[in-house]
Design an enzyme around this catalytic site. Structure first.
Site, short mmCIF file in Angstrom:
data_model
loop_
_atom_site.label_atom_id
_atom_site.label_comp_id
_atom_site.label_asym_id
_atom_site.label_seq_id
_atom_site.Cartn_x
_atom_site.Cartn_y
_atom_site.Cartn_z
CE LYS A 1 -4.12 -2.00 2.18
NZ LYS A 1 -3.74 -3.38 1.94
CD GLU B 1 -4.69 5.31 4.34
OE1 GLU B 1 -5.87 5.20 4.77
OE2 GLU B 1 -4.34 4.87 3.24
CG HIS C 1 -11.13 -1.27 9.39
ND1 HIS C 1 -11.44 0.06 9.18
CD2 HIS C 1 -10.48 -1.32 10.58
CE1 HIS C 1 -10.96 0.78 10.18
NE2 HIS C 1 -10.38 -0.03 11.04
NE ARG D 1 -8.06 -9.62 -3.45
CZ ARG D 1 -9.13 -9.18 -2.84
NH1 ARG D 1 -10.32 -9.39 -3.38
NH2 ARG D 1 -9.07 -8.52 -1.70
#
Length: 622
Positions: A116, A200, A235, A297
């Site tokens: 990421k 983040e 999440h 994917r």
């Protein structure tokens, strides 16, 4: 066109791919572990190969065994599904090196977007807006804490190699940071073999918007519009829908253009998803949408995109892999209606969503929805894997049509005897905020108590059970004699027992609520998605240990991944004692009250059976 295909996955994923491949005339091969020897995906495929023990690390994550199975069966290509090895560039390279066809993006694209932190750096260079945060290589706890304080709490810790909601922790204050960091890194290492994280800025009113992209080897890249996956718990996605409600034409054009730009930046081929976080404080706006990550994917929620576009994305994968151009150009893709998907799991929302593995003795899927499942009646939900039972997708002319159809399906379907999240899903769909599309990723968290607390059966449900039971158990004498007594008026009421309570129902007052016999004098009544098991005999007295006695029992089979205390330690109510990993999730077991750890039978790394005594806490004096 590919002639034979091995699916390197299991469950509903494998069944979904097998269905399209077989419709295209492609021979299918699947793989299975010891736990899946009689699984539905094994029965559906043209051929199946055993690849190892139940643990995923010794079977479904063994790329060498999967490649060997493909070569031994003459399979021409390998489709990784989603999850397991689907985003593993090393596995993709090994497939290609073995002379097989890889159904997926090039390994270089997987690597570019797989971590990421690197992906965000690449996207920023490509002009795609990214969320503010820390992407540095210095992973010391002190540096990460310092960076979190610079960003400002709350912050989000994310595993750089993560996905599927694993390896993510929201931290509200500096005092929580180091404990959350340790937990996140441990889960990331166990799930992805990489403990590195990024930070983040936590967006206060976030919506999770993602765009389906598709590329071919002729330079074509298109988007198939957006999905809204904002309804999440810790999440992990719960409800997904397409298109995103409240998305205006300008914002859609901007976000979809950014997604295509991101895919082109890595020369993407095949199906992929560009995930964005949107600050929805003032609704969806093109200047408040930030890149989060790319999933290289097919996604679990791809059926909602198929529903609104009329496209079979697995068919597109197989055609693109075979060298064909994309079947449709961008201007040929349109949105028709609205689709919603719910993830039906064998889990117990009333007890922290603990997985509920076991044999499926009763299974009834109502009509009116697309159901993707790897389970049929008589199968087992394994404790070794994700406890998904099915994905349920409804499609209608409007969002409200799709929502109502999905609620109706949930209220008419049943899987048992294990616990499921059916009622939880029904209540999520019934939330006024969801109905009105007032969404953000914290919606479930703010309402979790009302969404997960079981409700007793209503009088109408008890009457329906009584009516059904009277019909099912009709006596050989005339109905007019039912309840006949010499010294009183006839008593037609029936007594039922559920969760230690007694209920009385009138069989002459049938509310129309569905009821069915579940065997041994027990009925099941579904009411707003909740299954009530009603017995005609009183329950036996409960005997045994429980948290009230200080006994800490394993709620399911699993692996002890952390032990935080030692025998003799003083602990406080709610303090974490140890962590049990099961079905790809961590479950913290805590002290039921203030006291002392009198016994400790758990060790890090140990596999434990359900209800194993792991520890015992003795209460403090007084």
């Amino acid at each position: 066109m590919i002639r034979s295909l091995l699916i390197a996955n299991r469950g509903e994923i494998a069944c979904r791919i097998i269905r399209t491949a077989q419709a295209m005339g492609i021979r299918t091969v699947t793989v299975y572990s010891d736990a899946d020897a009689r699984a539905r995906h094994v029965r559906c495929a043209d051929q199946a190969v055993h690849i190892g023990p139940a643990a995923a690390a010794e079977s479904y994550l063994r790329g060498d065994r999967i490649i060997a199975a493909a070569l031994a069966t003459g399979a021409q290509a390998i489709h990784p599904g989603y999850g397991f090895l689907s985003e593993n560039a090393d596995f993709a390279e090994a497939v290609i090196a073995a002379g097989l066809v890889w159904v997926g993006p090039d390994p270089a694209s997987i690597r570019a977007m797989g971590l990421k932190d690197a992906a965000k750096t690449l996207m920023a260079a490509a002009g795609v807006p990214v969320t503010p945060g820390y992407l540095g290589a210095d992973q010391t706890p002190a540096r990460l804490l310092a960076e979190a304080e610079k960003i400002g709490f709350p912050v989000l810790i994310k595993a750089v190699a993560g996905g599927g909601g694993k390896g993510m922790r929201k931290v509200d204050a500096a005092q929580q940071f180091l404990e959350m960091l340790e937990s996140c890194q441990r889960e990331a290492q166990a799930s992805f073999g990489n403990a590195q994280v990024l930070l983040e800025k936590w967006i206060t009113s976030p919506r999770h918007i993602e765009v389906q992209v598709f590329g071919d080897r002729h330079g074509n890249v298109v988007h198939l519009f957006e999905r809204d996956c904002s309804l999440q718990r810790r999440h992990q996605k719960v409800i997904e829908e397409a298109p995103a409600p409240g998305m205006d034409a300008a914002t859609r054009a901007a976000i979809c253009a950014a997604a295509v730009q991101a895919a082109r930046a890595v020369k993407y081929v095949g199906a992929g998803t560009i995930e964005f976080i949107a600050d929805a404080t003032h609704g969806l706006r093109a200047d408040r949408v930030f890149f989060m990550e790319m999933n290289t994917r097919l996604q679990v929620e791809h059926p909602v995109t198929e529903a609104i576009t009329g496209v079979d994305l697995v068919e597109w994968q197989l055609r693109v892999t075979s060298g064909e151009s994309l079947p449709l150009a961008q201007d040929q893709l349109t949105i028709t209606g609205h689709a919603i998907e719910a993830r039906l799991y064998a889990e117990d929302p009333a007890h922290g969503f603990l997985p509920s593995p076991g044999r499926v003795d009763h299974l009834h899927f109502a009509p009116g929805a697309r159901v993707e499942s790897g389970i049929e009646q008589g199968d087992r939900v394994s404790s070794f894997y994700d406890p998904m039972v099915a994905k349920v997708i409804t499609h209608g002319p409007t969002r409200e049509d799709a929502r109502a159809a999905l609620m109706q399906w949930l209220d008419a379907s049943f899987v048992g005897p294990m616990k499921t999240n059916t009622a939880f899903l029904y209540r999520c769909l019934a939330l006024p905020e969801f109905r009105d599309a007032n969404l953000d990723t914290g919606l479930i968290g703010r309402n979790e108590a009302s969404l997960t607390t079981p409700c007793p059966p209503s009088p109408g449900a008890i009457d329906a059970a009584a009516a059904h039971y009277r019909r099912a158990m009709a006596q050989p004498y005339p109905a007019a004699l039912g309840g006949f007594r010499l010294n009183a008026l006839p008593d037609r009421r029936l007594r039922f027992y559920a969760d230690g309570e007694m209920f009385t129902g009138d069989p002459t007052t049938d509310s129309g609520t569905g009821a069915a016999m579940a065997g041994d004098g027990t009925l099941v009544v579904i009411e707003q998605g909740q299954a009530h098991f009603l017995s005609t005999t009183p329950p036996p007295p409960r005997i045994g240990v429980s948290a009230a006695s200080g006994a800490i029992l394993a709620p399911m089979p699993g692996k002890v991944t952390a032990v935080d205390v030692a025998a003799g330690d003083h602990v406080s109510a709610g303090q974490r004692l140890l962590v049990l990993e099961a079905m790809k999730m961590e479950h913290a077991l805590t002290a039921p009250f203030d006291g002392t750890v009198a016994e400790l039978h758990a060790a890090t790394g140990a596999q434990v059976p359900v209800e194993a005594l792991l520890a015992r806490v003795e209460p403090s004096a007084g």
